[in-house]
Design a protein around this motif. Sequence first.
Motif, PDB file in Angstrom:
ATOM      1  N   LEU A 346     -23.080 -40.387  19.148  1.00  0.00           N
ATOM      2  CA  LEU A 346     -22.095 -40.346  20.245  1.00  0.00           C
ATOM      3  C   LEU A 346     -22.143 -38.994  20.928  1.00  0.00           C
ATOM      4  CD1 LEU A 346     -19.046 -42.099  18.580  1.00  0.00           C
ATOM      5  CD2 LEU A 346     -20.295 -42.904  20.577  1.00  0.00           C
ATOM      6  N   ARG A 347     -22.280 -38.987  22.233  1.00  0.00           N
ATOM      7  CA  ARG A 347     -22.326 -37.722  22.973  1.00  0.00           C
ATOM      8  C   ARG A 347     -20.912 -37.275  23.328  1.00  0.00           C
ATOM      9  NH1 ARG A 347     -26.788 -40.185  26.797  1.00  0.00           N
ATOM     10  NH2 ARG A 347     -25.478 -41.928  26.235  1.00  0.00           N
ATOM     11  N   GLU A 348     -20.806 -35.979  23.649  1.00  0.00           N
ATOM     12  CA  GLU A 348     -19.476 -35.426  23.934  1.00  0.00           C
ATOM     13  C   GLU A 348     -18.800 -36.164  25.082  1.00  0.00           C
ATOM     14  OE1 GLU A 348     -18.108 -33.631  21.948  1.00  0.00           O
ATOM     15  OE2 GLU A 348     -19.258 -31.934  21.233  1.00  0.00           O
ATOM     16  N   ARG A 349     -19.570 -36.546  26.090  1.00  0.00           N
ATOM     17  CA  ARG A 349     -18.929 -37.203  27.238  1.00  0.00           C
ATOM     18  C   ARG A 349     -18.420 -38.599  26.868  1.00  0.00           C
ATOM     19  NH1 ARG A 349     -24.353 -36.969  29.008  1.00  0.00           N
ATOM     20  NH2 ARG A 349     -25.394 -38.984  29.141  1.00  0.00           N
ATOM     21  N   GLU A 350     -19.114 -39.268  25.931  1.00  0.00           N
ATOM     22  CA  GLU A 350     -18.627 -40.575  25.468  1.00  0.00           C
ATOM     23  C   GLU A 350     -17.349 -40.399  24.648  1.00  0.00           C
ATOM     24  OE1 GLU A 350     -22.279 -43.452  24.554  1.00  0.00           O
ATOM     25  OE2 GLU A 350     -22.499 -41.503  23.616  1.00  0.00           O
ATOM     26  N   ARG A 351     -17.353 -39.371  23.798  1.00  0.00           N
ATOM     27  CA  ARG A 351     -16.163 -39.095  22.992  1.00  0.00           C
ATOM     28  C   ARG A 351     -14.983 -38.742  23.890  1.00  0.00           C
ATOM     29  NH1 ARG A 351     -15.885 -36.650  18.253  1.00  0.00           N
ATOM     30  NH2 ARG A 351     -15.529 -34.569  19.064  1.00  0.00           N
ATOM     31  N   PHE A 352     -15.248 -37.914  24.902  1.00  0.00           N
ATOM     32  CA  PHE A 352     -14.169 -37.499  25.797  1.00  0.00           C
ATOM     33  C   PHE A 352     -13.621 -38.695  26.573  1.00  0.00           C
ATOM     34  CE2 PHE A 352     -12.685 -36.193  29.965  1.00  0.00           C
ATOM     35  CZ  PHE A 352     -11.637 -35.366  29.590  1.00  0.00           C
ATOM     36  N   LEU A 353     -14.539 -39.516  27.102  1.00  0.00           N
ATOM     37  CA  LEU A 353     -14.105 -40.656  27.914  1.00  0.00           C
ATOM     38  C   LEU A 353     -13.234 -41.612  27.090  1.00  0.00           C
ATOM     39  CD1 LEU A 353     -14.291 -42.098  30.640  1.00  0.00           C
ATOM     40  CD2 LEU A 353     -16.353 -43.257  29.818  1.00  0.00           C
ATOM     41  N   GLY A 354     -13.697 -41.936  25.883  1.00  0.00           N
ATOM     42  CA  GLY A 354     -12.932 -42.845  25.016  1.00  0.00           C
ATOM     43  C   GLY A 354     -11.569 -42.274  24.684  1.00  0.00           C
ATOM     44  N   ARG A 355     -11.548 -40.979  24.386  1.00  0.00           N
ATOM     45  CA  ARG A 355     -10.275 -40.340  23.998  1.00  0.00           C
ATOM     46  C   ARG A 355      -9.326 -40.244  25.183  1.00  0.00           C
ATOM     47  NH1 ARG A 355     -11.122 -36.197  19.561  1.00  0.00           N
ATOM     48  NH2 ARG A 355     -11.770 -38.214  18.753  1.00  0.00           N
ATOM     49  N   TRP A 356      -9.869 -39.913  26.342  1.00  0.00           N
ATOM     50  CA  TRP A 356      -9.030 -39.770  27.536  1.00  0.00           C
ATOM     51  C   TRP A 356      -8.403 -41.111  27.912  1.00  0.00           C
ATOM     52  CZ3 TRP A 356     -10.942 -39.822  33.185  1.00  0.00           C
ATOM     53  CH2 TRP A 356      -9.860 -39.572  34.041  1.00  0.00           C
ATOM     54  N   VAL A 357      -9.228 -42.143  27.934  1.00  0.00           N
ATOM     55  CA  VAL A 357      -8.700 -43.461  28.318  1.00  0.00           C
ATOM     56  C   VAL A 357      -7.632 -43.906  27.315  1.00  0.00           C
ATOM     57  CG1 VAL A 357      -9.303 -45.890  28.581  1.00  0.00           C
ATOM     58  CG2 VAL A 357     -10.748 -44.141  29.609  1.00  0.00           C
ATOM     59  N   GLY A 358      -7.885 -43.663  26.028  1.00  0.00           N
ATOM     60  CA  GLY A 358      -6.896 -44.024  24.995  1.00  0.00           C
ATOM     61  C   GLY A 358      -5.590 -43.280  25.197  1.00  0.00           C
ATOM     62  N   ALA A 359      -5.696 -41.969  25.463  1.00  0.00           N
ATOM     63  CA  ALA A 359      -4.491 -41.150  25.660  1.00  0.00           C
ATOM     64  C   ALA A 359      -3.738 -41.574  26.923  1.00  0.00           C
ATOM     65  CB  ALA A 359      -4.878 -39.671  25.754  1.00  0.00           C
ATOM     66  N   PHE A 360      -4.493 -41.895  27.969  1.00  0.00           N
ATOM     67  CA  PHE A 360      -3.870 -42.323  29.228  1.00  0.00           C
ATOM     68  C   PHE A 360      -3.135 -43.655  29.032  1.00  0.00           C
ATOM     69  CE2 PHE A 360      -4.615 -44.135  33.677  1.00  0.00           C
ATOM     70  CZ  PHE A 360      -3.458 -43.563  34.167  1.00  0.00           C
ATOM     71  N   PHE A 395      -5.851 -36.052  30.231  1.00  0.00           N
ATOM     72  CA  PHE A 395      -7.105 -35.321  30.452  1.00  0.00           C
ATOM     73  C   PHE A 395      -7.069 -33.984  29.709  1.00  0.00           C
ATOM     74  CE2 PHE A 395     -10.072 -32.608  32.665  1.00  0.00           C
ATOM     75  CZ  PHE A 395     -11.127 -33.447  32.985  1.00  0.00           C
ATOM     76  N   SER A 396      -5.963 -33.245  29.884  1.00  0.00           N
ATOM     77  CA  SER A 396      -5.852 -31.932  29.236  1.00  0.00           C
ATOM     78  C   SER A 396      -5.840 -32.071  27.724  1.00  0.00           C
ATOM     79  CB  SER A 396      -4.563 -31.224  29.668  1.00  0.00           C
ATOM     80  OG  SER A 396      -4.406 -31.312  31.051  1.00  0.00           O
ATOM     81  N   ALA A 397      -5.051 -33.039  27.231  1.00  0.00           N
ATOM     82  CA  ALA A 397      -4.947 -33.207  25.772  1.00  0.00           C
ATOM     83  C   ALA A 397      -6.295 -33.608  25.180  1.00  0.00           C
ATOM     84  CB  ALA A 397      -3.891 -34.264  25.449  1.00  0.00           C
ATOM     85  N   SER A 398      -7.022 -34.489  25.876  1.00  0.00           N
ATOM     86  CA  SER A 398      -8.319 -34.933  25.359  1.00  0.00           C
ATOM     87  C   SER A 398      -9.311 -33.781  25.354  1.00  0.00           C
ATOM     88  CB  SER A 398      -8.866 -36.085  26.204  1.00  0.00           C
ATOM     89  OG  SER A 398      -7.928 -37.116  26.261  1.00  0.00           O
ATOM     90  N   ALA A 399      -9.270 -32.976  26.422  1.00  0.00           N
ATOM     91  CA  ALA A 399     -10.180 -31.823  26.477  1.00  0.00           C
ATOM     92  C   ALA A 399      -9.868 -30.860  25.335  1.00  0.00           C
ATOM     93  CB  ALA A 399     -10.037 -31.119  27.829  1.00  0.00           C
ATOM     94  N   LEU A 400      -8.562 -30.586  25.110  1.00  0.00           N
ATOM     95  CA  LEU A 400      -8.189 -29.691  24.003  1.00  0.00           C
ATOM     96  C   LEU A 400      -8.579 -30.298  22.660  1.00  0.00           C
ATOM     97  CD1 LEU A 400      -4.678 -28.377  25.101  1.00  0.00           C
ATOM     98  CD2 LEU A 400      -6.708 -27.005  24.665  1.00  0.00           C
ATOM     99  N   SER A 401      -8.433 -31.624  22.558  1.00  0.00           N
ATOM    100  CA  SER A 401      -8.771 -32.315  21.309  1.00  0.00           C
ATOM    101  C   SER A 401     -10.258 -32.179  20.997  1.00  0.00           C
ATOM    102  CB  SER A 401      -8.389 -33.794  21.440  1.00  0.00           C
ATOM    103  OG  SER A 401      -8.720 -34.492  20.282  1.00  0.00           O
TER     104      SER A 401
END
Lengths: 409, 258
Positions: A346-360, A395-401
């Motif tokens: 899993l690449r960082e952008r995939e991890r970020f996208l999944g986490r961001w959408v989940g958080a949103f 977005f911010s929380a996922s980036a910090l995560s």
Amino acid sequence: MVADLLWLARLDRARLGGQLRVPSLTLLVATILPVVIIISALWSFGRIADPATLGAGPALGMLVAGPVSFLAYGVLMRGGDDLFLRQLGVHPGSIFLYRAFRLLGLAIAIGVAVLIPFVAGGVAPGRPALAGFPVAIFSAAIAALSFGLAAGATSSASPPRWMGMGMWDRELAAAAPLVYAPLVPFLAGSLLGWLLGAGIAVTATTLVTFLLALVSLMVGVRVFASAAPGFVPRAREMTYVPAPEGQGEGFSVGKGISGLLPRGSAAVWARDATVVGRRFTWASRVTWPVAIASFAILARWGTDPSGRSWVIAAVGVALLVQSAAVIGIGGVERKGVRWLDRSVGLRERERFLGRWVGAFELSLWLLLPVALAWNWWSGQAGAWLWPLAGAVTAFSASALSILSAGRFR
Amino acid sequence: MTDRGDPLNVEHTSDVEHINSARAGSGAPVLEVRDLSKAYRRRPILRGVSLTVQPGEAVAVIGGNGAGKSTFLGCLTGERLPDSGTVRIAGADPFADLTAVAAALGSVPEHPFLYGELTVAETLRFITEARRLDRAASLEESGRLLGIFGLEGAEGLPCRELSQGMGRKVAVVAALLHNPRLLVLDEVFNGLDRASSASLIRELDHRRSRGCAVLLSSHDFTMLAEWCGRGLLLTRDSWKELEGDAWQAWARSPSLAG
């Protein structure tokens, strides 16, 4: 006992010193950032609302006693090093007393925090301070007594079964004294707040309060010390949660917005949703009460600026709580599980996208009802700003995560 | 009498010898390491290590505590960044082409942490989705592997309730699910009972016979000597590749001195 307390204080100082010498992102995200956010939120609340409406009575008492009672279990009972300290020969009474002092310090900090809106709103903080600090000290001491007694009841051969009545889970029913323990300091602190706020024999009440606090603390320490040999191992067992029903039905891929995601990100979304739902249950539990209360307040007082201010503040706090859970996943990953995502490619952008959408998506359960109510009853434009705020916060929380999990390389 | 539960009495000894002897020249290497160096806070751990592994080979990574075994294996899997040198797994750079490397590589680190909140079944489902595997085939394969390691019935258990050995077996199943070309296993036998160790050896034999190479670190020198075809010996200030006669000599009397 004094020697034990001094030794524990030196141990804490060494730990803290180590963390401050090499400050980590975790320290920033988990400690400093929430403090800064809370202080700024309280300051803003004091500027936009009328803090004098809090008065110095029961509302102030509840505001101070509530957080103290809520945090008491974690401070008094959740020491990960209990067994280690016991093996070193530190008396359990000393450990409990030391943690009670920590709770007391935290309670005083809460007492100070409650004064911030008054100062920000230009209201003299003298009267609220005279009520807030005794409430803080009294709540902490009563919490020590209440949790000490609860520890004794939980580890006794015949725990009080009546307390567990109505509880569907057997393990939860067995821990009923601990479940109800926070109610005692909350009610006691609120009552004291009411007494002091009403101005009934303030000096005498304050003196009696401090005397009662001292006695409660001593009794709580004594009861806990005698209960500790049975309670500490039992408390460790209680941290296990029952296995979820089924063999993976809770892990659903392709539901909701995640159906639009690439498969790797959808897997991250499903994994994160499951982990948040089970590990950070408080994040989802805070959503519904705030959503319902905000909906009702906007329906009733939507045109009143103070009503709208309350909704903005409450939703802001709820979003922060949700963000803390999202950032918490990064903390979990940093502690070890990060290798799994790396090994499956899993690449960082995939991890970020999944986490961001989940958080949103988590934030939308809160923000959509609020946006609708705002649109219908506030008489103000800009309802669309609510989901936008959710997207930006997520977005911010996922980036910090992702940052707090550490980079793969 | 053969003890079927003893990992040292491997039933497929002749197969292993056959696989080990058929090592060289069987196609493009699955792993190429050149001049790999790594230091922690200026303390050198790896000094210019080079190694080439062919499909189907089993290579032992040997060394005492702190010799750099986990650092070396971590540099291969991309968990640690080398200071210099190159690593190629099936021709791909683990620090540039994560997708290609992940498809070719299965790894189990020394401490294979799992999400305590997820059940075993959910963990494997996550692996299936993240690796974009065929769901039905992956479910069947994970069921087979869980059965081999005696984990049938444990699918519904949260990972936090697994013992150390059970957790490690779940991590092994996760590493095998996509039929990797190279397996990097760091102290994977720690915490496994003898029957599970034997099952793992048999499964690894099976994989090797189909061309999967295995890089294995362990403090069980007897097992390494019997099962691997050659070795990489790491010491605090040097490294040495053991093959041919040197490997045979080490295998007769295994030690950290080489």
